[in-house]
Design an enzyme around this catalytic site. Structure first.
Site, PDB file in Angstrom:
ATOM      1  N   ARG B  75      41.576  39.151  37.337  1.00 65.47           N
ATOM      2  CA  ARG B  75      40.975  39.493  36.048  1.00 65.47           C
ATOM      3  C   ARG B  75      40.692  40.985  35.936  1.00 65.47           C
ATOM      4  NH1 ARG B  75      36.218  37.189  34.611  1.00 65.47           N
ATOM      5  NH2 ARG B  75      35.589  38.323  36.462  1.00 65.47           N
ATOM      6  N   THR B  76      40.047  41.531  36.950  1.00 66.12           N
ATOM      7  CA  THR B  76      39.700  42.950  36.865  1.00 66.12           C
ATOM      8  C   THR B  76      40.957  43.805  36.758  1.00 66.12           C
ATOM      9  OG1 THR B  76      37.756  42.486  38.194  1.00 66.12           O
ATOM     10  CG2 THR B  76      38.381  44.789  37.975  1.00 66.12           C
ATOM     11  N   LYS B 103      43.651  50.439  60.315  1.00 66.80           N
ATOM     12  CA  LYS B 103      43.369  51.834  60.649  1.00 66.80           C
ATOM     13  C   LYS B 103      43.279  52.716  59.411  1.00 66.80           C
ATOM     14  CE  LYS B 103      43.323  52.571  65.144  1.00 66.80           C
ATOM     15  NZ  LYS B 103      42.285  53.269  65.813  1.00 66.80           N
ATOM     16  N   ARG B 125      40.298  49.214  44.236  1.00 68.31           N
ATOM     17  CA  ARG B 125      39.366  48.182  44.702  1.00 68.31           C
ATOM     18  C   ARG B 125      39.569  48.030  46.199  1.00 68.31           C
ATOM     19  NH1 ARG B 125      37.747  42.320  42.429  1.00 68.31           N
ATOM     20  NH2 ARG B 125      36.634  43.741  41.060  1.00 68.31           N
ATOM     21  N   HIS B 155      30.236  48.659  41.583  1.00 68.49           N
ATOM     22  CA  HIS B 155      31.280  48.198  40.678  1.00 68.49           C
ATOM     23  C   HIS B 155      30.893  48.752  39.303  1.00 68.49           C
ATOM     24  CE1 HIS B 155      34.465  46.102  38.918  1.00 68.49           C
ATOM     25  NE2 HIS B 155      34.246  44.869  39.320  1.00 68.49           N
TER      26      HIS B 155
END
Lengths: 425, 334
Positions: B75-76, B103, B125, B155
């Site tokens: 959705r985001t 890493k 994200r 957020h």
């Protein structure tokens, strides 16, 4: 080689000495302080006017990275950095690859150190095989191979019964055991001091009780087994109180603090700068003041570099996944001098915390300028201004917030066994 | 920081240009009320675009925006993609699966490779708190970074669309009482909401949760702690429910979903404690019967679906403002 160091301000807390006086060295040992002994003729003289002359520092916890990944450093690079920082002897942590848990590995480390010919290396062996916390290491063999102490670092020992057996067995040989008190379950996956700030930043916290609960438990087992115990890298004010109480009831325990914890607090995490990702975590300002107070009143007898060099990529990551630790051997002296300037301790205390106290708690004849002692000493220019960078640093690790920062106070010359092994010019 | 000696760490607001404009959007922390209001006003100007025949403005024409999702999100990511396309930007979506132990080299190399393709903006994200700050300050400072969620930290676009929703339905923030309910501990949304509400001048921010789901000392952000739902949502104007992950049951944080629902689930009955005109919000996706009753989620007080729509306008606002600030600064440097 016969050497005379002339006109320096000699600071040696063991002899309660702070005066301008000459030092004479013969066959690698201190011969005399003061007037030139009759018949002694120096082959080399060092002019120490305007400099401090004191016993070489002894670091209680350095990672020398050998054996192990050489891109993070090796014995030659890190013992050279040690000398440049004023440390003529460094204790090597056992979490190398493979760990320092067998006489063979200890021998390799000692040979490499001798070959490098820089600072002397004092290996600290693993308390359990592979540092895995399950089986006793070959403690007597490790001691015979030259280990000055044993530790399991922050690695958990499986349970308290195994820990008790480890301590009883170590007590058999009167070996010093070094503890880094931390309850691994309470630590969990945390990597920052648990408090309002870590909550706001969304960084998983390590509660104060991870340290204090482990310390309380360990103190009881130390009392029961009667071992010589040293508690390393205290990070909380309450832990200082616990150690003071233990000492008050007669326990022969000692404690140290890492330099970083005297300088910084959790507030440094606000910019997510991975250079401040340390173990134990940087804690609150109240904790920092508690540690400084403990240093001042002697509850904390020694300051350790907690030197942990990394390649640049190890820190080029989001805070939580960056590798913990700071490269610090080369900044201990200027930062301790800054603490002197701020009135937290005097120069005599500085030498005591970095040389005499570490020697005493390790049980080695060192950290002082008594005639007959090995001539491990340093010359310091307390007024020298310099910048830590590629030109001045010897460590393979640049993971320090002091990188490219200006610092005040610098080692000019370091002698090991009466031999000039580091000279600035 | 006065406490440390020679402290070389200079916490600075990396998301602002020297003259105080947005050039990255990393967190609400350190942003002024005026700037947050500007974001809301800009979003307002985009809000009706979805209903128009041509759903595009040419603000970011010729610009390349890369959606870098190190954590799954449908959705985001979709709303960011739509927002970018409505601003006429070229969009590249990259889902980069990565374990939390991967890493730093990988992340650094990935980002530098994409930067070499002349990307102008990264929407990031990531599962680690501070990841967006790290990228903006250490890796690609000349690419505008929009934080689409980092670990438990922030957020900020979600918080701003929530502020937009509140302003739309409540007219403003003055005198407003807001309760945030549920898993505060793991919620980056809640942390950003608390900051935004305080900055915009809400009268009261309340957090309602059992103690295992309340981060230590979180009240210092400017919030009141409640452990009982009835007291926590009494007379509030806005109830924000948070999603409860099933994993919380196995991590010794909660005994069962049923007990959580009984104590903190938003039912019609519990909602009656709130102000009669209170609205109900949720960042989604909702767990019906875990933190919220279906009758409430679908009821007249719920604005949960409106939130999704406002998300596009808010993200358009943030993206256009950050790109403008970044271009402005680049022009000044050159």
């Amino acid at each position: 080689m016969k050497i005379s160091i002339l006109g320096g301000r000699v600071i040696d807390p063991a002899q309660v000495l702070d005066q301008i006086i000459d030092v004479h060295i013969q066959e690698g040992k201190i011969l005399a302080l003061g007037d030139c002994p009759t018949g002694f003729k120096a082959e080399q003289t060092i002019n120490a006017e305007g400099l401090i002359v004191c016993p070489g520092f002894i670091d209680l916890c350095s990672h020398l990275r050998e054996p192990g990944p050489s891109y993070k450093g090796n014995i030659a690079s890190e013992t050279q950095a040690a000398l440049a920082g004023g440390f003529t002897q460094v204790c090597a942590r056992p979490d190398t690859q493979p760990p320092l848990d067998s006489p063979a590995v200890i021998r390799v480390v000692r040979e490499r150190a001798e070959l490098a010919g820089k600072a002397k290396v004092l290996p600290i062996g693993a308390l359990t095989q592979g540092l895995e916390g399950q089986l006793l290491s070959n403690m007597s063999s490790l001691q015979a191979a030259g280990c000055v102490a044993l530790t399991n670092l922050r690695r958990p020992v499986q349970d308290n019964l195994i820990l008790r057996r480890c301590l009883e067995y170590a007590a058999t040989f009167d070996i010093l055991v070094v503890f880094y008190p931390e309850d691994s379950a309470l630590k969990g996956s945390g990597f920052a001091h648990e408090g309002s700030l870590s909550s706001q930043l969304g960084l998983e916290g390590i509660p104060e009780t991870a340290e204090t609960l482990a310390l309380a438990q360990t103190l009881l087992l130390v009392e029961q087994t009667g071992i010589r115990a040293h508690f390393a890298h205290l990070s909380t004010a309450r832990a200082v109180t616990q150690v003071a109480e233990a000492k008050a009831r007669g326990l022969a325990v000692t404690a140290d603090v890492a330099l970083s914890h005297l300088l910084f607090t959790e507030a440094c995490l606000e910019s997510f700068d991975s250079n401040f990702h340390l173990e134990p975590p940087l804690r609150s300002e109240a904790d920092r003041l508690g540690l400084l107070q403990g240093l001042k009143d002697g509850t904390i007898s020694a300051v350790s570099s907690s030197h942990l060099p990394h390649e640049a990529a190890a820190k080029m990551a989001p805070f939580s996944v960056s590798e913990p630790g700071m490269s610090s051997l080369e900044v201990v002296l200027p930062q301790m001098l800054a603490l002197v300037e701020n009135g937290w301790l005097n120069l005599g205390d500085l030498v005591k915390r970095l040389a005499l106290a570490p020697a005493k708690l390790l049980g080695i004849e060192s950290g002082a300028l008594w005639p007959g002692y090995a001539a491990d000493l340093i010359l310091v220019d307390p007024e020298a201004n310099w910048v830590l960078d590629e030109q001045t640093s010897f460590s393979a690790g640049q993971n320090t917030p002091f990188w490219k920062q200006s610092l005040k106070g610098r080692v000019v010359t370091s002698l090991v066994d009466g031999e000039i092994r580091f000279n600035l010019n | 920081m006065s406490s440390a000696l020679n402290n070389p760490a200079h916490p600075r607001n990396v998301q602002l240009t020297s003259d105080g404009r947005l050039k990255h959007f990393l967190s609400i922390n350190g942003l002024s009320k005026a700037l947050l209001t500007e974001i809301l006003d800009t979003a307002e100007s985009f809000a009706n675009m979805g209903e128009q025949a041509v759903k595009k403005v040419p603000l970011l024409r010729g610009k390349t925006i890369v959606n870098l999702f190190f954590e799954n999100s449908t959705r985001t990511r979709a709303t960011f993609e739509l927002a970018a396309k409505r601003l006429s930007a070229d969009v590249l979506n990259l889902d980069i699966k990565t374990s939390s132990t991967a890493k730093g080299e990988t992340l650094m190399d990935t980002l530098q490779n994409i930067e070499a393709m002349y990307a102008d903006m990264f929407v990031v994200r990531h599962a680690d708190s501070g990841a967006a700050h790290f990228i903006a300050s250490q890796i690609t400072p000349r690419v505008a970074i929009i934080n689409a969620g980092d670990g438990r930290h922030a957020h900020p676009t979600q918080a701003m669309l929530d502020m937009f929703t509140i302003r739309k339905h409540k007219g403003g923030f003055e005198g407003l009482k807001v309760a945030i309910v549920g898993d505060i501990l793991h919620s980056r949304v809640a942390r950003s909401q608390i900051r935004a509400l305080n900055t915009l001048g809400a009268a009261e921010v309340r957090l309602v949760a059992p103690k295992t789901l309340l981060p230590i000392g979180i009240e210092e952000m400017g919030a009141k702690i409640y452990t009982r739902m009835e007291e926590g949502i009494k007379d509030v104007d806005v109830v924000i429910m948070l999603r409860l992950q099933k994993e919380r049951m196995t991590g010794a944080l909660l005994p069962s979903e049923a007990e959580f629902y009984r104590l903190y689930g938003l039912t019609t009955e519990k909602l009656s404690y709130a102000h009669p005109e209170a609205i109900v919000m949720h960042p989604g996706p909702i767990n019906r019967g875990v933190e919220i009753e279906s009758a409430v989620a679908d009821g007249p007080r719920s604005v949960i679906l409106q939130q999704v729509g406002y998300g596009i306008a808010t993200r358009m606002a943030v993206m256009s403002m950050a790109m403008s600030g970044q271009m402005h600064e680049r022009a000044q440097i050159q």
